[in-house]
Design an enzyme around this catalytic site. Sequence first.
Site, PDB file in Angstrom:
ATOM      1  N   HIS A 198       0.876  -1.173   0.000  1.00 49.67           N
ATOM      2  CA  HIS A 198       0.000   0.000   0.000  1.00 49.67           C
ATOM      3  C   HIS A 198       0.910   1.220   0.000  1.00 49.67           C
ATOM      4  O   HIS A 198       1.859   1.274   0.796  1.00 49.67           O
ATOM      5  CB  HIS A 198      -0.897  -0.012   1.242  1.00 49.67           C
ATOM      6  CG  HIS A 198      -2.021   0.961   1.139  1.00 49.67           C
ATOM      7  ND1 HIS A 198      -1.819   2.320   1.182  1.00 49.67           N
ATOM      8  CD2 HIS A 198      -3.350   0.779   0.977  1.00 49.67           C
ATOM      9  CE1 HIS A 198      -2.988   2.929   1.045  1.00 49.67           C
ATOM     10  NE2 HIS A 198      -3.929   2.022   0.918  1.00 49.67           N
ATOM     11  N   GLU A 214      -6.865   5.720   1.289  1.00 50.58           N
ATOM     12  CA  GLU A 214      -6.853   6.239  -0.079  1.00 50.58           C
ATOM     13  C   GLU A 214      -7.802   7.415  -0.245  1.00 50.58           C
ATOM     14  O   GLU A 214      -7.659   8.218  -1.163  1.00 50.58           O
ATOM     15  CB  GLU A 214      -7.239   5.120  -1.056  1.00 50.58           C
ATOM     16  CG  GLU A 214      -6.023   4.424  -1.598  1.00 50.58           C
ATOM     17  CD  GLU A 214      -6.264   2.961  -1.945  1.00 50.58           C
ATOM     18  OE1 GLU A 214      -7.358   2.447  -1.661  1.00 50.58           O
ATOM     19  OE2 GLU A 214      -5.348   2.348  -2.475  1.00 50.58           O
ATOM     20  N   ARG A 228      -6.091  10.835  -0.756  1.00 52.47           N
ATOM     21  CA  ARG A 228      -5.745  11.198  -2.136  1.00 52.47           C
ATOM     22  C   ARG A 228      -7.002  11.384  -2.974  1.00 52.47           C
ATOM     23  O   ARG A 228      -7.091  12.284  -3.800  1.00 52.47           O
ATOM     24  CB  ARG A 228      -4.839  10.116  -2.751  1.00 52.47           C
ATOM     25  CG  ARG A 228      -3.387  10.232  -2.303  1.00 52.47           C
ATOM     26  CD  ARG A 228      -2.580   9.015  -2.720  1.00 52.47           C
ATOM     27  NE  ARG A 228      -2.926   7.856  -1.924  1.00 52.47           N
ATOM     28  CZ  ARG A 228      -2.948   6.598  -2.371  1.00 52.47           C
ATOM     29  NH1 ARG A 228      -2.640   6.337  -3.624  1.00 52.47           N
ATOM     30  NH2 ARG A 228      -3.266   5.610  -1.575  1.00 52.47           N
ATOM     31  N   ARG A 270      -2.316   0.737  -6.521  1.00 51.86           N
ATOM     32  CA  ARG A 270      -1.413   0.728  -5.368  1.00 51.86           C
ATOM     33  C   ARG A 270      -0.002   0.284  -5.736  1.00 51.86           C
ATOM     34  O   ARG A 270       0.978   0.845  -5.242  1.00 51.86           O
ATOM     35  CB  ARG A 270      -1.956  -0.228  -4.316  1.00 51.86           C
ATOM     36  CG  ARG A 270      -3.233   0.252  -3.699  1.00 51.86           C
ATOM     37  CD  ARG A 270      -3.841  -0.826  -2.855  1.00 51.86           C
ATOM     38  NE  ARG A 270      -5.022  -0.323  -2.187  1.00 51.86           N
ATOM     39  CZ  ARG A 270      -5.777  -1.040  -1.382  1.00 51.86           C
ATOM     40  NH1 ARG A 270      -5.485  -2.303  -1.153  1.00 51.86           N
ATOM     41  NH2 ARG A 270      -6.829  -0.520  -0.799  1.00 51.86           N
ATOM     42  N   HIS A 299       0.496  -4.868   2.664  1.00 53.11           N
ATOM     43  CA  HIS A 299      -0.917  -4.662   2.951  1.00 53.11           C
ATOM     44  C   HIS A 299      -1.736  -5.943   2.846  1.00 53.11           C
ATOM     45  O   HIS A 299      -2.609  -6.190   3.653  1.00 53.11           O
ATOM     46  CB  HIS A 299      -1.456  -3.614   1.979  1.00 53.11           C
ATOM     47  CG  HIS A 299      -2.848  -3.176   2.276  1.00 53.11           C
ATOM     48  ND1 HIS A 299      -3.245  -2.783   3.522  1.00 53.11           N
ATOM     49  CD2 HIS A 299      -3.936  -3.067   1.471  1.00 53.11           C
ATOM     50  CE1 HIS A 299      -4.523  -2.446   3.485  1.00 53.11           C
ATOM     51  NE2 HIS A 299      -4.970  -2.623   2.262  1.00 53.11           N
ATOM     52  N   HIS A 300      -1.478  -6.743   1.841  1.00 54.73           N
ATOM     53  CA  HIS A 300      -2.302  -7.943   1.647  1.00 54.73           C
ATOM     54  C   HIS A 300      -1.432  -9.006   0.989  1.00 54.73           C
ATOM     55  O   HIS A 300      -0.723  -8.728   0.033  1.00 54.73           O
ATOM     56  CB  HIS A 300      -3.500  -7.615   0.738  1.00 54.73           C
ATOM     57  CG  HIS A 300      -4.532  -8.695   0.680  1.00 54.73           C
ATOM     58  ND1 HIS A 300      -5.706  -8.654   1.406  1.00 54.73           N
ATOM     59  CD2 HIS A 300      -4.579  -9.870  -0.002  1.00 54.73           C
ATOM     60  CE1 HIS A 300      -6.424  -9.743   1.160  1.00 54.73           C
ATOM     61  NE2 HIS A 300      -5.751 -10.493   0.302  1.00 54.73           N
ATOM     62  N   ARG A 353      -4.971  -7.028  -5.377  1.00 58.60           N
ATOM     63  CA  ARG A 353      -6.370  -7.082  -4.922  1.00 58.60           C
ATOM     64  C   ARG A 353      -7.002  -5.701  -5.042  1.00 58.60           C
ATOM     65  O   ARG A 353      -6.410  -4.712  -4.609  1.00 58.60           O
ATOM     66  CB  ARG A 353      -6.440  -7.532  -3.466  1.00 58.60           C
ATOM     67  CG  ARG A 353      -7.862  -7.502  -2.931  1.00 58.60           C
ATOM     68  CD  ARG A 353      -7.944  -7.997  -1.522  1.00 58.60           C
ATOM     69  NE  ARG A 353      -7.271  -7.139  -0.579  1.00 58.60           N
ATOM     70  CZ  ARG A 353      -7.718  -5.950  -0.158  1.00 58.60           C
ATOM     71  NH1 ARG A 353      -8.850  -5.457  -0.665  1.00 58.60           N
ATOM     72  NH2 ARG A 353      -7.048  -5.257   0.718  1.00 58.60           N
TER      73      ARG A 353
END
Length: 707
Positions: free
Chosen positions: A499, A512, A515, A536, A639-640, A679
């Site tokens: 991220h 997010e 932004r 991302r 992040h994931h 994702r």
Amino acid sequence: MKKERHWSEPGGITSLIIMGVISLVLAGVLCIYLQSNVFSVSEDIEGGYSPGSYTATADGFGGPVEVTMQIGDNGGITDMSIKGEGETPDVGGAAIPLLQQAILTAQNADVDGVTGATFTSDAVKAAAADALAQAGGGEVATGPKAADGNLFIPGTYTETATGFGGDVTVTTTVSENAIEDVQIVGDHETENIGSFAVQMMGGRIMEAQSPNVDALTGATVTSNAILAAFKKDLKAAGADLEAFPAKEDDTASRKKYEELNTDIVIIGAGGAGMTAAINSAQAGKDVILLEKMPYAGGNTTKATGGMNAAETHYQKEQGIDDSVEQFVEDTMEGGHNINDKDLVTIMAENSAEGIDWLDSIGAPLSKVSFSGGATNARIHAPEDGSGVGAYLVTAMLKKIDELDNIKVMYNTTATDIMTLEGTANGVMAEDEENYYTIHAKAVILATGGFGNNEDMIVNYRSDLEGTVTTSAPGITGDGIVMAEAVGADLTDIEQIQLHPTVEQKTSMLITESVRGDGAILVNQDGKRFTDELLTRDVVSAAELEQPGSYAYIIFDQRLRDGLKAIEKYVSTGITVQGDTIEELAEKIEVDPATLADTLSKWNQYVADQKDPDFGRDTGMEKDLSQAPYYAIKIAPGIHHTMGGVHIDTSARVIDTNDKPIPGLFAAGEVVGGVHGGNRIGGNAVADIVVFGKIASDSAVDWCENGK
Ligand code: ADP
């Protein structure tokens, strides 16, 4: 490349929780101040302490802080050393010499803390006060003291300390020799994480009748604040803190063995595990739900966006045209087309039913809007704008409570999947007091990803060594290791999403939406370097190419006023503020003229609705022109973890010979293939709800029919 078009924070992971951080700038100011004030104390200084050397420790921001006091022949404090190796170097670390100077000047520990370094300050002051108490003087000697033979002066005492989101207040009622009641208020602590500490620490304290209890794992900041305020209560009640027994020793040697039986054992009480538990119990099965943390929720709690779903009744009622096919296409495109299309199709096809199911368990997601990477308005969120993760976790826990046939075992870590002739038939687990053998007809893995296991991250992606993570503490890839041990195949395991806007000292994710609402990114040269709203992975890569591999996210007061999430960043101390752009620039050590030029160009682009530099065409509704101005230093964070255990469309775990492992099912972030190489926002929640239900349906079927 598809752009992220709207920015409700996607269903993944927001931020890991720490606090008490001030800006680099303040740390810089402190250092300058120290350099110009070299300080010494006369050996003859007089005071009321006993000569000698006295040492005491207290918990700081990153571990123990140790203070040693030297008391001279005339009873004054002649020298003082402070060790706090775990303190953040440019924040708590920078505060240490300042506190030392203040205490030496005051000749007692009752000095002001350093703004922004509250934890370190409180720890230094507490340790100094204890050391001075040992020296027979100082605060404790002059403070209240319980009558001889008693622990406390009976009464009710209220004190506060700084938690993660603001003040935590502890009200303690004591009789002469017992702690009778502890009430904790911490309304600003993170829902379902710090809030658990607020709920649970009182019980721990009451049971131990002592402040020497463990912090709640994963909620250390809130726990330590509670303990700090509680200790202040005890001091006010005249207690001698040294008199309380130390924490109990390791209990491993006296653990007992216990056998349990159930229909379905589920590992992990995050979104997927809780969905599977509720669905299985509704189908009449007995369920044991294992959770290694003291609370449920995992990374699901941190999701702030919503759930992607197509052709839902909410979309229809709101006149939104969408299709399962478009959902599949968007997810494949977002995932760089390496996703398992069969899994994606199943997720999209079952998403509307997932929304209906959430309605049925009292967790409607009725607010539909656009989200990054989606062609149509598809992300479903709670009506009141609250974060989807905490909302779902609360609703699911309530439902679990209502169902008699789910036994939730917290603080219980699953260690192995048991198999008999290749068929999964239970789980080995342990907690502090017991080893468990849990016999079951079916096993569902819902342990989440491995974002918080640095060894695993480096093993699969050595380029990510040292990268901070937004994952919750329990997200350590246990399920992947356990599944591999029984022959499971892994898929896309090296696909890890970064991220782009993660504050590095706190691992706090800057949503997010900042932004999306108009913020820009600049590098240390004060210049923009990308369309801030590309996907991302692309924005993260652009940041890593900048000097120092970081950037600043810049926004103004108008943006702050419109976005609730920003208050958390401000209260955590990670924002830098300037009354003018130039002042902000100076504070972040960027050339003021360059930053002013960047902002004025950007505001012109917003007026023209055209960004000739990087082609940004979204998040340009408002310019950045309303003082004060703000900056947060950010860099990419893990992040994931998109890869994981290989499953088929029935959520059966597939082995390395491409055959299902009988009796073993998996859902959620532990699984690979659904999200491919990237994702998109809103798909984590779709994944856990849809595949949590499918894993449960398959497990129920397996229990009943052996297929
Ligand atoms: P999901 O995508 O499945 O919803 P989450 O991150 O929300 O993932 O939840 C995963 C949960 O699994 C977390 O609460 C985590 O603490 C728990 N967990 C992870 N490993 C184990 C384990 N070995 N035993 C029990 N619980 C575990």
